[in-house]
Design a protein around this motif. Sequence first.
Motif, short mmCIF file in Angstrom:
data_model
loop_
_atom_site.label_atom_id
_atom_site.label_comp_id
_atom_site.label_asym_id
_atom_site.label_seq_id
_atom_site.Cartn_x
_atom_site.Cartn_y
_atom_site.Cartn_z
N UNK A 33 1.93 -75.49 92.68
CA UNK A 33 3.41 -75.47 93.41
C UNK A 33 4.49 -75.32 92.29
N UNK A 34 4.20 -75.90 91.13
CA UNK A 34 5.32 -75.77 90.06
C UNK A 34 5.55 -74.19 89.58
N UNK A 35 4.31 -73.60 89.63
CA UNK A 35 4.14 -72.30 89.07
C UNK A 35 5.04 -71.55 90.25
N UNK A 36 4.88 -71.84 91.41
CA UNK A 36 5.67 -71.15 92.45
C UNK A 36 7.29 -71.18 92.30
N UNK A 37 7.58 -72.52 92.01
CA UNK A 37 8.93 -72.94 91.72
C UNK A 37 9.32 -72.06 90.38
N UNK A 38 8.72 -72.01 89.29
CA UNK A 38 9.12 -71.44 88.23
C UNK A 38 9.17 -69.94 88.39
N UNK A 39 8.05 -69.42 89.30
CA UNK A 39 8.14 -67.78 89.44
C UNK A 39 9.52 -67.51 90.11
N UNK A 40 10.10 -68.26 90.87
CA UNK A 40 11.09 -68.07 91.71
C UNK A 40 12.33 -67.97 90.76
N UNK A 123 13.80 -72.72 95.77
CA UNK A 123 12.36 -72.31 96.14
C UNK A 123 11.75 -73.69 96.14
N UNK A 124 12.16 -74.81 95.43
CA UNK A 124 11.51 -76.05 95.62
C UNK A 124 11.68 -76.72 97.12
N UNK A 125 13.05 -76.60 97.47
CA UNK A 125 13.63 -77.02 98.76
C UNK A 125 12.47 -76.34 99.70
N UNK A 126 12.59 -75.08 99.60
CA UNK A 126 11.47 -74.13 100.72
C UNK A 126 10.27 -74.96 100.81
N UNK A 127 9.74 -75.32 99.67
CA UNK A 127 8.52 -75.70 99.67
C UNK A 127 8.39 -77.53 99.94
N UNK A 128 9.35 -78.06 100.43
CA UNK A 128 9.39 -79.25 100.59
C UNK A 128 9.56 -80.27 99.49
N UNK A 129 9.97 -80.03 98.38
CA UNK A 129 10.12 -80.73 97.18
C UNK A 129 11.63 -80.70 96.92
N UNK A 130 11.98 -81.72 95.99
CA UNK A 130 13.27 -81.66 95.70
C UNK A 130 13.42 -81.74 94.13
N UNK A 131 14.50 -81.21 93.50
CA UNK A 131 14.71 -80.95 92.24
C UNK A 131 16.29 -81.80 91.87
N UNK A 132 16.14 -82.54 90.85
CA UNK A 132 17.59 -83.29 90.44
C UNK A 132 18.20 -82.72 88.95
N UNK A 133 18.77 -81.98 88.84
CA UNK A 133 19.36 -81.61 87.55
C UNK A 133 19.83 -82.96 86.78
#
Length: 198
Positions: A33-40, A123-133
């Motif tokens: 999953x993290x690889x997909x986020x970083x791939x974006x 991309x994280x949002x699309x996968x149902x995860x959240x990021x916080x800068x």
Amino acid sequence: MTSPRVSDHPIDPLFTRRWSPRAFTGEPIPRETLSTVLEAARWAPSSFNSQPWRFIVGHRDTPAWAPIFDALAEVNRGWAHRASALIVIVSRTQWVPPGKTEVEPLRSHSFDTGAAWASMAFQATMLGWHVHGIGGFDRDRVRASLGVPADHAVEAVVAIGRQGDPSVLTDAQRAREMPNQRQPLAALVAEGRFDFPG
Ligand SMILES: Cc1cc2nc3c(=O)[nH]c(=O)nc-3n(C[C@H](O)[C@H](O)[C@H](O)COP(=O)(O)O)c2cc1C
């Protein structure tokens, strides 16, 4: 209660659905999953396709976590300890352009890396995860403990996780645990010349 996010003009709901919670579940994030986020992020545009972004990942419960977590400001450690991973984003500030032999500054290193960060976030949002800068951290400490060389800028830390129940937060944190609003587009766009109040 806060008002729901409503755009002034029609946009894909993804853009208003992305927001930065502080309540995370702390569950592990699968490496795929993290690889997909970083791939974006990898596919972001950049000046001369220089791709100045670099990501240093620390999954929770691994030795890579503490050097990043310990550098966060106390106020951010107060919620980021429930993230699934912390990611340090650095950018290359100079390079040897294709066909040249001399090192040149990469003037748009931060601008381009910001585009990569945004791609990650969506991309994280699309996968149902959240990021916080996170900008509140000790950059010198991160540079030293992670071995970031002088020709790379330490840009930000990003916490990624699944959104958790706000009950895990302190009262002060919980009071802010909602998507915020934006200035109207009219305050951000002028035609022909810089014409903004204030
Ligand atoms: C570069 C950057 C640094 C930030 N630093 C912090 C921080 O140190 N602590 C924090 O709680 N939130 C931090 N934020 C989150 C912002 O406050 C948040 O993105 C902003 O209020 C907009 O809210 P939204 O992301 O929910 O739309 C940061 C965001 C970015 C992009």
